[in-house]
Scaffold this motif. Sequence first.
Motif, PDB file in Angstrom:
ATOM      1  N   ILE A 223       0.834  -1.210   0.000  1.00  0.00           N
ATOM      2  CA  ILE A 223       0.000   0.000   0.000  1.00  0.00           C
ATOM      3  C   ILE A 223       0.866   1.256   0.000  1.00  0.00           C
ATOM      4  O   ILE A 223       0.587   2.222  -0.725  1.00  0.00           O
ATOM      5  CB  ILE A 223      -0.944  -0.007   1.216  1.00  0.00           C
ATOM      6  N   LYS A 224       1.928   1.245   0.788  1.00  0.00           N
ATOM      7  CA  LYS A 224       2.821   2.410   0.861  1.00  0.00           C
ATOM      8  C   LYS A 224       3.425   2.704  -0.505  1.00  0.00           C
ATOM      9  O   LYS A 224       3.496   3.863  -0.939  1.00  0.00           O
ATOM     10  CB  LYS A 224       3.929   2.150   1.883  1.00  0.00           C
ATOM     11  N   SER A 225       3.861   1.669  -1.202  1.00  0.00           N
ATOM     12  CA  SER A 225       4.452   1.859  -2.535  1.00  0.00           C
ATOM     13  C   SER A 225       3.423   2.411  -3.518  1.00  0.00           C
ATOM     14  O   SER A 225       3.730   3.293  -4.323  1.00  0.00           O
ATOM     15  CB  SER A 225       5.008   0.531  -3.065  1.00  0.00           C
ATOM     16  N   ILE A 226       2.205   1.892  -3.451  1.00  0.00           N
ATOM     17  CA  ILE A 226       1.156   2.339  -4.369  1.00  0.00           C
ATOM     18  C   ILE A 226       0.777   3.787  -4.104  1.00  0.00           C
ATOM     19  O   ILE A 226       0.609   4.591  -5.029  1.00  0.00           O
ATOM     20  CB  ILE A 226      -0.081   1.428  -4.245  1.00  0.00           C
ATOM     21  N   LYS A 227       0.666   4.158  -2.832  1.00  0.00           N
ATOM     22  CA  LYS A 227       0.248   5.517  -2.470  1.00  0.00           C
ATOM     23  C   LYS A 227       1.297   6.562  -2.795  1.00  0.00           C
ATOM     24  O   LYS A 227       0.980   7.684  -3.191  1.00  0.00           O
ATOM     25  CB  LYS A 227      -0.084   5.577  -0.970  1.00  0.00           C
ATOM     26  N   THR A 228       2.568   6.222  -2.596  1.00  0.00           N
ATOM     27  CA  THR A 228       3.640   7.218  -2.699  1.00  0.00           C
ATOM     28  C   THR A 228       4.468   7.088  -3.968  1.00  0.00           C
ATOM     29  O   THR A 228       5.385   7.870  -4.186  1.00  0.00           O
ATOM     30  CB  THR A 228       4.587   7.096  -1.490  1.00  0.00           C
ATOM     31  N   GLN A 229       4.156   6.100  -4.824  1.00  0.00           N
ATOM     32  CA  GLN A 229       4.939   5.799  -6.015  1.00  0.00           C
ATOM     33  C   GLN A 229       6.362   5.355  -5.682  1.00  0.00           C
ATOM     34  O   GLN A 229       7.249   5.425  -6.523  1.00  0.00           O
ATOM     35  CB  GLN A 229       4.980   6.983  -6.988  1.00  0.00           C
ATOM     36  N   ASN A 230       6.573   4.926  -4.444  1.00  0.00           N
ATOM     37  CA  ASN A 230       7.855   4.296  -4.124  1.00  0.00           C
ATOM     38  C   ASN A 230       7.989   3.017  -4.933  1.00  0.00           C
ATOM     39  O   ASN A 230       6.992   2.434  -5.363  1.00  0.00           O
ATOM     40  CB  ASN A 230       7.919   3.946  -2.627  1.00  0.00           C
ATOM     41  N   LEU A 231       9.218   2.577  -5.110  1.00  0.00           N
ATOM     42  CA  LEU A 231       9.422   1.327  -5.827  1.00  0.00           C
ATOM     43  C   LEU A 231       8.817   0.173  -5.037  1.00  0.00           C
ATOM     44  O   LEU A 231       8.995   0.081  -3.824  1.00  0.00           O
ATOM     45  CB  LEU A 231      10.916   1.070  -6.046  1.00  0.00           C
ATOM     46  N   LEU A 232       8.100  -0.681  -5.745  1.00  0.00           N
ATOM     47  CA  LEU A 232       7.601  -1.898  -5.117  1.00  0.00           C
ATOM     48  C   LEU A 232       8.796  -2.745  -4.683  1.00  0.00           C
ATOM     49  O   LEU A 232       9.854  -2.717  -5.338  1.00  0.00           O
ATOM     50  CB  LEU A 232       6.734  -2.672  -6.097  1.00  0.00           C
ATOM     51  N   PRO A 233       8.675  -3.471  -3.577  1.00  0.00           N
ATOM     52  CA  PRO A 233       9.837  -4.183  -3.024  1.00  0.00           C
ATOM     53  C   PRO A 233      10.582  -5.043  -4.032  1.00  0.00           C
ATOM     54  O   PRO A 233      11.808  -5.008  -4.107  1.00  0.00           O
ATOM     55  CB  PRO A 233       9.212  -5.041  -1.912  1.00  0.00           C
ATOM     56  N   ARG A 245      14.219   0.460 -13.406  1.00  0.00           N
ATOM     57  CA  ARG A 245      13.374   0.195 -12.239  1.00  0.00           C
ATOM     58  C   ARG A 245      12.228   1.198 -12.157  1.00  0.00           C
ATOM     59  O   ARG A 245      11.095   0.842 -11.831  1.00  0.00           O
ATOM     60  CB  ARG A 245      14.207   0.223 -10.955  1.00  0.00           C
ATOM     61  N   THR A 246      12.532   2.448 -12.451  1.00  0.00           N
ATOM     62  CA  THR A 246      11.515   3.500 -12.382  1.00  0.00           C
ATOM     63  C   THR A 246      10.377   3.243 -13.356  1.00  0.00           C
ATOM     64  O   THR A 246       9.197   3.326 -13.003  1.00  0.00           O
ATOM     65  CB  THR A 246      12.144   4.876 -12.679  1.00  0.00           C
ATOM     66  N   ILE A 247      10.743   2.893 -14.599  1.00  0.00           N
ATOM     67  CA  ILE A 247       9.704   2.714 -15.616  1.00  0.00           C
ATOM     68  C   ILE A 247       8.957   1.401 -15.407  1.00  0.00           C
ATOM     69  O   ILE A 247       7.752   1.308 -15.683  1.00  0.00           O
ATOM     70  CB  ILE A 247      10.305   2.815 -17.040  1.00  0.00           C
ATOM     71  N   LEU A 248       9.633   0.374 -14.911  1.00  0.00           N
ATOM     72  CA  LEU A 248       8.943  -0.881 -14.594  1.00  0.00           C
ATOM     73  C   LEU A 248       7.930  -0.648 -13.486  1.00  0.00           C
ATOM     74  O   LEU A 248       6.791  -1.123 -13.546  1.00  0.00           O
ATOM     75  CB  LEU A 248       9.956  -1.947 -14.171  1.00  0.00           C
ATOM     76  N   ASN A 249       8.332   0.094 -12.464  1.00  0.00           N
ATOM     77  CA  ASN A 249       7.426   0.409 -11.357  1.00  0.00           C
ATOM     78  C   ASN A 249       6.223   1.204 -11.861  1.00  0.00           C
ATOM     79  O   ASN A 249       5.077   0.947 -11.466  1.00  0.00           O
ATOM     80  CB  ASN A 249       8.165   1.212 -10.291  1.00  0.00           C
ATOM     81  N   ALA A 250       6.487   2.154 -12.768  1.00  0.00           N
ATOM     82  CA  ALA A 250       5.399   2.961 -13.325  1.00  0.00           C
ATOM     83  C   ALA A 250       4.422   2.087 -14.099  1.00  0.00           C
ATOM     84  O   ALA A 250       3.193   2.259 -14.003  1.00  0.00           O
ATOM     85  CB  ALA A 250       5.966   4.042 -14.237  1.00  0.00           C
TER      86      ALA A 250
END
Length: 415
Positions: A223-233, A245-250
Amino acid sequence: MQTLISCVGDTDPIRNFYDGPLLHIARGIRPEKIVIVHSERSQEKHDNIVQALNSIPDYYPEIVTDKRTIKNTDIFLFDKMFEVLSKIIQEYARSEEEIILNLTSATPQIISAMFSINRISGLNVRAYQVATPSNTSNEGIKHNNQQDIQQLIESNKDNRKDYNNRLIEDKAEKFQQLLVRKTFLDLIREYDYEGAVQVISGNDLMLSKKKKGKLHHELDNLIKSIKTQNLLPEVENSEFDVSQRTILNAYLLISLQAKRELNTEVLIRVKNFAEFIVEMYLDKNYNGLIVRYDGKPYLNIEGFEDVVLKLRYSLKKAGNELNTDRYLSLPLYAEIIRIIQPDSSLLKLIDKVNGVNTFRNQVAHGFKSINMKNSRVKDLAETCWMLLLIVNDVDEKWRSYFEDKNKVFKEMVGY
């Protein structure tokens, strides 16, 4: 007086030759009054609901439509549903002797809110779940919403004296645990991780303290990653470089929004996603074509005179002028790629995104509502995946990232 308060779901009023939950509760309990709480989506079937209720033999309830209509955008939000439904139920509870709640109709978030209200309200409330006729999942059984209501009523196998009563009252602790677990799984299935956490926070999932703590930890990180656009673990721990990593996460966040049918978010984000992809591609294959000032990309006119010349000519034919003092955006990127690689798959994908750019701007800046028939939003997540493959050699497993997560969460609760 007994008053049934019920939202309306896709299985109401009749599905596959049997009562939907609302109709079945009315048939089994026969409350004197029925209060229907509609969403924008369910309003269109109101007349069918009334006709079905009036088809119950020797039963003449007062049928009331609550003045509040739930927005389609709110029916998937647990907090909002809890707030709205609590107010409605409390208002009727002040004047009615006994309140009956329907725990089966509508979205998992609405059902979860109804269930929570029943457990913590302290009011004179009873609540019922309705089992399916086969006592199994409804998955794969079509809805009957488009059929003639009189034909549905005439073919309804529950509309007889010796019908099979499928009501399950929410009063046993074990049932409470099973219902919490079912609601949790429904929310996970809909990728509503925040709603799932809220459901299990104050309820028993029949898990040990250690297992429940681990489940909380996994969900909270997600949830934290989704809310803040942090990288998923898993993305953060991958071997890709920073940009990859940035574009994969996006991509993963866009795919999640598409799965949850948050179409406005997908539409707004896809242009920025495509621009990031193009910049990565040009930086790698045409180093120096893009220069950056204050973090914004500009066309480098030194050393790429032939590209600039062809770009000026192309834009002039279309009645536009090239302004090298403006930072680059997706429409201009498309013209650049059209010049340097006119037959590339990248260009075809960019054109797809540019095809919804005007509508995207109307949604983002003019707050225009989305017409699903015209927006082609459903195809955009797939387009993003194809764009991602151009700059990142990603394994197919990333496409099922959230499905795999859901499988883990289900296994953690013993499903």
